[in-house]
Scaffold this active site. Structure first.
Site, mmCIF file in Angstrom:
data_model
loop_
_atom_site.group_PDB
_atom_site.id
_atom_site.type_symbol
_atom_site.label_atom_id
_atom_site.label_comp_id
_atom_site.label_asym_id
_atom_site.label_seq_id
_atom_site.Cartn_x
_atom_site.Cartn_y
_atom_site.Cartn_z
ATOM 1 N N ARG A 58 -54.040 -45.861 -80.041
ATOM 2 C CA ARG A 58 -53.473 -44.983 -78.985
ATOM 3 C C ARG A 58 -51.784 -45.298 -79.228
ATOM 4 O O ARG A 58 -51.210 -45.133 -77.869
ATOM 5 C CB ARG A 58 -53.891 -44.922 -77.507
ATOM 6 N N GLU B 99 -28.853 -28.681 -93.034
ATOM 7 C CA GLU B 99 -29.141 -29.307 -91.627
ATOM 8 C C GLU B 99 -27.698 -29.449 -90.955
ATOM 9 O O GLU B 99 -27.346 -29.458 -89.999
ATOM 10 C CB GLU B 99 -30.360 -30.415 -91.406
ATOM 11 N N HIS C 238 -37.273 -20.043 -91.477
ATOM 12 C CA HIS C 238 -38.890 -20.157 -91.655
ATOM 13 C C HIS C 238 -39.461 -18.832 -92.302
ATOM 14 O O HIS C 238 -40.500 -19.247 -93.063
ATOM 15 C CB HIS C 238 -39.645 -20.549 -90.354
ATOM 16 N N HIS D 104 -32.926 -20.933 -87.994
ATOM 17 C CA HIS D 104 -34.335 -21.572 -88.244
ATOM 18 C C HIS D 104 -35.301 -20.292 -88.212
ATOM 19 O O HIS D 104 -36.118 -20.232 -88.972
ATOM 20 C CB HIS D 104 -34.674 -22.688 -87.572
ATOM 21 N N LYS E 17 -40.230 -36.198 -83.173
ATOM 22 C CA LYS E 17 -41.252 -35.265 -83.440
ATOM 23 C C LYS E 17 -41.916 -35.913 -84.630
ATOM 24 O O LYS E 17 -41.465 -36.282 -85.680
ATOM 25 C CB LYS E 17 -40.381 -33.844 -83.821
ATOM 26 N N HIS F 154 -36.403 -26.433 -97.287
ATOM 27 C CA HIS F 154 -36.289 -26.224 -96.015
ATOM 28 C C HIS F 154 -34.674 -26.063 -95.603
ATOM 29 O O HIS F 154 -34.320 -25.136 -94.958
ATOM 30 C CB HIS F 154 -36.944 -27.314 -95.021
ATOM 31 N N ARG G 179 -33.736 -27.884 -76.230
ATOM 32 C CA ARG G 179 -33.811 -28.467 -77.699
ATOM 33 C C ARG G 179 -34.161 -27.357 -78.846
ATOM 34 O O ARG G 179 -33.787 -27.572 -79.749
ATOM 35 C CB ARG G 179 -35.288 -29.599 -77.537
ATOM 36 N N ASN H 251 -32.707 -24.921 -83.423
ATOM 37 C CA ASN H 251 -33.173 -23.760 -84.164
ATOM 38 C C ASN H 251 -32.320 -23.013 -84.880
ATOM 39 O O ASN H 251 -32.832 -22.104 -85.339
ATOM 40 C CB ASN H 251 -34.546 -22.997 -83.475
ATOM 41 N N LYS I 16 -27.646 -34.736 -82.378
ATOM 42 C CA LYS I 16 -28.972 -34.611 -82.083
ATOM 43 C C LYS I 16 -29.549 -35.330 -80.794
ATOM 44 O O LYS I 16 -30.126 -34.877 -80.279
ATOM 45 C CB LYS I 16 -29.853 -34.864 -83.511
ATOM 46 N N GLU J 261 -38.872 -30.514 -75.714
ATOM 47 C CA GLU J 261 -38.413 -29.024 -76.273
ATOM 48 C C GLU J 261 -39.129 -28.183 -75.102
ATOM 49 O O GLU J 261 -39.738 -27.333 -75.358
ATOM 50 C CB GLU J 261 -38.988 -29.013 -77.671
HETATM 51 N N1 LIG Z 1 -39.774 -34.477 -87.417
HETATM 52 C C1 LIG Z 1 -38.648 -33.600 -87.356
HETATM 53 O O1 LIG Z 1 -37.740 -33.622 -86.330
HETATM 54 C C2 LIG Z 1 -38.172 -32.801 -88.591
HETATM 55 C C3 LIG Z 1 -36.996 -32.382 -88.937
HETATM 56 C C4 LIG Z 1 -36.932 -31.801 -90.162
HETATM 57 C C5 LIG Z 1 -37.611 -31.661 -91.087
HETATM 58 N N2 LIG Z 1 -38.863 -32.413 -90.862
HETATM 59 C C6 LIG Z 1 -39.821 -32.792 -92.075
HETATM 60 O O2 LIG Z 1 -39.188 -33.253 -93.059
HETATM 61 C C7 LIG Z 1 -39.708 -32.950 -94.164
HETATM 62 C C8 LIG Z 1 -38.873 -32.786 -95.277
HETATM 63 O O3 LIG Z 1 -38.025 -33.971 -95.378
HETATM 64 P P1 LIG Z 1 -37.415 -34.439 -96.805
HETATM 65 O O4 LIG Z 1 -36.589 -33.301 -97.101
HETATM 66 O O5 LIG Z 1 -36.690 -35.732 -96.432
HETATM 67 O O6 LIG Z 1 -38.587 -34.470 -97.829
HETATM 68 P P2 LIG Z 1 -39.398 -35.674 -98.785
HETATM 69 O O7 LIG Z 1 -39.745 -36.674 -97.647
HETATM 70 O O8 LIG Z 1 -40.483 -34.794 -99.303
HETATM 71 O O9 LIG Z 1 -38.242 -36.181 -99.751
HETATM 72 C C9 LIG Z 1 -37.785 -35.319 -100.636
HETATM 73 C C10 LIG Z 1 -38.044 -35.965 -102.291
HETATM 74 O O10 LIG Z 1 -37.067 -36.956 -102.254
HETATM 75 C C11 LIG Z 1 -37.649 -38.223 -102.939
HETATM 76 N N3 LIG Z 1 -36.869 -39.236 -102.233
HETATM 77 C C12 LIG Z 1 -36.719 -39.629 -100.844
HETATM 78 N N4 LIG Z 1 -35.718 -40.666 -100.844
HETATM 79 C C13 LIG Z 1 -35.140 -40.665 -102.069
HETATM 80 C C14 LIG Z 1 -34.159 -41.567 -102.583
HETATM 81 N N5 LIG Z 1 -33.354 -42.441 -101.817
HETATM 82 N N6 LIG Z 1 -33.838 -41.385 -104.129
HETATM 83 C C15 LIG Z 1 -34.325 -40.665 -104.747
HETATM 84 N N7 LIG Z 1 -35.697 -39.636 -104.108
HETATM 85 C C16 LIG Z 1 -35.841 -39.755 -103.197
HETATM 86 C C17 LIG Z 1 -39.006 -38.177 -102.200
HETATM 87 O O11 LIG Z 1 -39.868 -39.015 -102.903
HETATM 88 C C18 LIG Z 1 -39.553 -36.388 -102.465
HETATM 89 O O12 LIG Z 1 -39.817 -36.502 -103.501
HETATM 90 C C19 LIG Z 1 -40.797 -31.882 -93.762
HETATM 91 O O13 LIG Z 1 -42.106 -32.026 -94.107
HETATM 92 C C20 LIG Z 1 -40.247 -31.317 -92.456
HETATM 93 O O14 LIG Z 1 -41.118 -30.692 -92.207
HETATM 94 C C21 LIG Z 1 -39.178 -33.068 -89.830
HETATM 95 ZN ZN LIG Z 2 -34.845 -27.720 -89.720
#
Ligand SMILES: NC(=O)c1ccc[n+]([C@@H]2O[C@H](COP(=O)([O-])OP(=O)(O)OC[C@H]3O[C@@H](n4cnc5c(N)ncnc54)[C@H](O)[C@@H]3O)[C@@H](O)[C@H]2O)c1
Ligand SMILES: [Zn+2]
Length: 347
Positions: free
Chosen positions: A120, A184, A245, A241, A142, A257, A234, A238, A220, A230
């Site tokens: 939990r 972003e 999306h 977005h 999130k 993304h 918040r 978007n 942020k 949200e």
């Molecule tokens: N929680 C939130 O508020 C929020 C906001 C935006 C996006 N997201 C989520 O974030 C995710 C996308 O995140 P992302 O773009 O970081 O993707 P990711 O975590 O898949 O990383 C992208 C790629 O880069 C590689 N990588 C990471 N760090 C590295 C480094 N320092 N050197 C070399 N390679 C590296 C990873 O292995 C992966 O292949 C999605 O799932 C999205 O839904 C969440």
């Molecule tokens: Zn985004």
């Protein structure tokens, strides 16, 4: 180095600077007694940074365990979630222990969700290693996993106890992933204007990276502190977005993304201009901002297909959709628009 305090249901600090991973043990020790730390990471990040993080934690008296999964969005699933929960139970993690998300947004979202549900709720720390995670997903609480029916369908709001963003890790990030994060980043520049906009308007230089990341996080933070769960405000995050999306979905998630967000920003600037919400001069500034940062790629999809996807968006009511419009650099507003009107504007 920058330290930013976030005041939410948990108050925490976001630390941004160079060479922080080898001091992460010291950073966590400031807020926690020695305990077990479960480092959750993907195989790509593990190969580069896991040893440094383990050594730093052990030097401060923490006992480390690690769970490594295959990199990429395809791992952000119920299956990986269950594997991590079993890993925690088998290693007898208790509520006194800590999880550490070492990686991009995939690792962060998944670890946060595991932390919010194991017993939990146990504490977790975010150590983002992508630009996207450092300026966006690691802050704000999130958490999520994906279902076959769609991305991020299961999740919680659950804040970390600290975020440690070592921007040196961005040196190993592929250009494609860097641009993904920058998509972003320019969103924050449009939302806030001022200093953050000045830093990126002619293209972000490496020398300004730390300052830029800190300003994105401050942007942020301000939104999250007003509306953590949200309820309404918040949703301003978007910006771009609604279109992003739709593009992501039509591409079957092959376009990252952040790149889709950049395409979405150009579309909302065009729509805002045509609706008379944005002046020609300001719309040129948005265009230049995207161009100067290598983010000026048009959406490869037909407007009718995009509108069809958007019709199923939760922001649609009747024949209208609520979107975040651009009034000028530094001012964005919620507006309602008819989908048919929007269709006329899309190229
Ligand atoms: N929680 C939130 O508020 C929020 C906001 C935006 C996006 N997201 C989520 O974030 C995710 C996308 O995140 P992302 O773009 O970081 O993707 P990711 O975590 O898949 O990383 C992208 C790629 O880069 C590689 N990588 C990471 N760090 C590295 C480094 N320092 N050197 C070399 N390679 C590296 C990873 O292995 C992966 O292949 C999605 O799932 C999205 O839904 C969440
Ligand atoms: Zn985004």
């Amino acid at each position: 180095m920058q330290r930013i305090k976030v005041k939410a249901s948990t108050n925490y600090e976001v630390v941004i600077g160079k060479d922080l991973l080898n001091k992460i043990g010291v950073e966590i020790r400031k807020i926690a007694e020695p305990c077990k730390v479960g480092i959750i990471t993907d195989n790509k990040v593990a190969g580069k940074y896991l040893e440094t993080v383990k050594n730093s934690l052990e030097k401060e008296g923490f006992t480390t365990y690690n769970f490594v999964f295959k990199n990429g969005e395809k791992s952000k699933t119920v299956e990986t979630f269950i594997k991590i929960q079993n890993f925690l139970a088998e290693n007898e993690f208790s509520r006194k222990d800590i999880l550490l998300a070492l990686g991009g947004g995939v690792v962060g979202d998944l670890t946060g969700f595991c932390a919010s549900t194991y017993m939990r709720g146990i504490r977790y720390v975010q150590a983002p290693t992508t630009l996207l995670a450092g300026i966006d997903s690691s802050v704000g609480g999130k958490t999520a996993i994906d279902l076959k029916a769609g991305k991020n369908l299961v999740g919680t709001f659950y804040q970390p106890i600290k975020v440690v963003f070592d921007i040196k890790t961005l040196d190993s990030l592929p250009e494609k992933e860097y641009l993904n994060g920058l998509g972003e980043g320019v969103k924050y520049a449009i939302m806030d204007g001022g200093e953050i906009y000045e830093l990126v308007k002619d293209g972000l230089s490496h020398a300004n990276l730390e300052k830029f990341c800190a300003l994105c996080v401050k942007s942020k933070k301000a939104v999250v502190e007003k509306d953590e769960k949200e309820g309404g405000y918040r949703k301003i995050l978007n910006l771009g977005h609604t279109f992003a999306h739709a593009i992501e979905k039509l591409s079957d998630y092959t376009i990252p993304h952040g790149r889709c967000v950049a395409m979405g920003l150009k579309i909302i600037a065009d729509v805002s201009l045509k609706q008379g919400w944005l002046s020609t001069a300001e719309s040129i500034l948005v265009e230049k901002l995207l161009k100067n940062n290598g983010l000026m790629t048009p959406s490869p999809f037909e407007k009718k297909d995009m509108i069809e996807v958007m019709r199923r968006d939760k922001k649609v009511s009747g024949d209208k959709i609520t979107i975040v419009s651009i009034a000028k650099i530094g001012k964005c507003e919620f507006k309602e628009i008819k989908l048919d009107q929007l269709k006329k504007y899309l190229r």
